[in-house]
Enzyme design. Sequence first.
Site, PDB file in Angstrom:
ATOM      1  N   ASP A  26       4.304  -5.968  -9.196  1.00 34.60           N
ATOM      2  CA  ASP A  26       3.384  -7.021  -9.620  1.00 34.60           C
ATOM      3  C   ASP A  26       2.100  -6.475 -10.237  1.00 34.60           C
ATOM      4  OD1 ASP A  26       3.090  -6.154  -6.791  1.00 34.60           O
ATOM      5  OD2 ASP A  26       1.294  -7.400  -6.845  1.00 34.60           O
ATOM      6  N   HIS A  27       2.009  -5.167 -10.426  1.00 32.62           N
ATOM      7  CA  HIS A  27       0.763  -4.519 -10.840  1.00 32.62           C
ATOM      8  C   HIS A  27       0.326  -4.854 -12.269  1.00 32.62           C
ATOM      9  CE1 HIS A  27       2.555  -2.286  -7.577  1.00 32.62           C
ATOM     10  NE2 HIS A  27       1.463  -1.617  -7.367  1.00 32.62           N
ATOM     11  N   TYR A 148      -5.200  -6.609   3.558  1.00 32.39           N
ATOM     12  CA  TYR A 148      -5.948  -5.362   3.395  1.00 32.39           C
ATOM     13  C   TYR A 148      -7.406  -5.528   3.810  1.00 32.39           C
ATOM     14  CZ  TYR A 148      -1.994  -4.259   0.336  1.00 32.39           C
ATOM     15  OH  TYR A 148      -0.742  -4.058  -0.170  1.00 32.39           O
ATOM     16  N   ARG A 150     -10.760  -4.825   2.808  1.00 33.44           N
ATOM     17  CA  ARG A 150     -11.428  -4.383   1.578  1.00 33.44           C
ATOM     18  C   ARG A 150     -12.709  -5.180   1.370  1.00 33.44           C
ATOM     19  NH1 ARG A 150      -6.529  -4.260  -2.930  1.00 33.44           N
ATOM     20  NH2 ARG A 150      -5.294  -2.583  -2.016  1.00 33.44           N
ATOM     21  N   LYS A 179       2.356  -7.019   5.263  1.00 29.89           N
ATOM     22  CA  LYS A 179       2.189  -5.766   4.540  1.00 29.89           C
ATOM     23  C   LYS A 179       0.752  -5.299   4.705  1.00 29.89           C
ATOM     24  CE  LYS A 179       2.221  -3.706  -0.107  1.00 29.89           C
ATOM     25  NZ  LYS A 179       2.427  -3.935  -1.560  1.00 29.89           N
ATOM     26  N   GLY A 204       2.073   1.551  -0.025  1.00 30.86           N
ATOM     27  CA  GLY A 204       1.967   2.927  -0.507  1.00 30.86           C
ATOM     28  C   GLY A 204       0.542   3.301  -0.846  1.00 30.86           C
ATOM     29  N   GLY A 232       4.911   0.557  -4.515  1.00 31.29           N
ATOM     30  CA  GLY A 232       4.859   0.210  -5.923  1.00 31.29           C
ATOM     31  C   GLY A 232       4.829   1.435  -6.801  1.00 31.29           C
TER      32      GLY A 232
END
Length: 256
Positions: A26-27, A148, A150, A179, A204, A232
């Site tokens: 999805d990047h 995450y 962040r 995740k 990752g 990814g």
Amino acid sequence: MSLGKEVRMRRIINSRSRKMFILAMDHGFSDGPIAGLRNIGDRLQQIGEDALNAVVVHQGMVRRIAPVLQETKHLGLIVHLSGSTSLTHDVNDKRIVCTVEQAVRLGADAVSVHINLGAETENQMLMDLGQVSQACQEWGMPLMGMMYPRGERIENPYDPVYIGHAIRVAMEMGVDIIKTYYTGDVDSFSQIMADVDAPVVIAGGPQIDSDFKMFKMVYDALQAGASGVCFGRNVFQNKNADLIAEAIENIVHKDF
């Protein structure tokens, strides 16, 4: 868990190992046509679907990987519902750009949402997660939360305290697959996982400078209680992506 969720989860989780190897692709939404994703359909075909349990893409990329999805009976489809671009003033502000209903129409086996805990817009992202979680319950759709730590107040995103908090928020919100980052050592991650009753897959993160380090991280995380990985760029940007994927598959499914 509803029957619909159970049926769809079976397409994502390996029936024997009860673990997952998910490839995130999805990047392109956030970073543009980066190496490894310029032609997403061709790249997925090169990597091969045999090693993978599922792939994560945005809604518009589903038709571009459709030939691979149609050729296999076991590759799960996860449609990513949130995003932001690297061009904005706050890359941590992820907003909903697709709906659960649209994912159902696309034939998704699950959906995913990205949440940055500690970001300035954390409250909005949590509200979005709550609404998506409710829709997933109504549609019988599994939900993967990319959780995450962040933001400006987060000095170390791999801090076990932050990771444990991120996982707990996901559990509180009814997330089916969580995740997040691996803390970096077996002991601290094991302590977190002792109280977790939902499958956790590790991210990752930034590109790892050694294949050995990546394989060791996967192995250690699984030893600590993780249910697999969702990688990814460490896969799709590797010059030997097909071999890397096969190696990760062996670690995730055949060493336990």
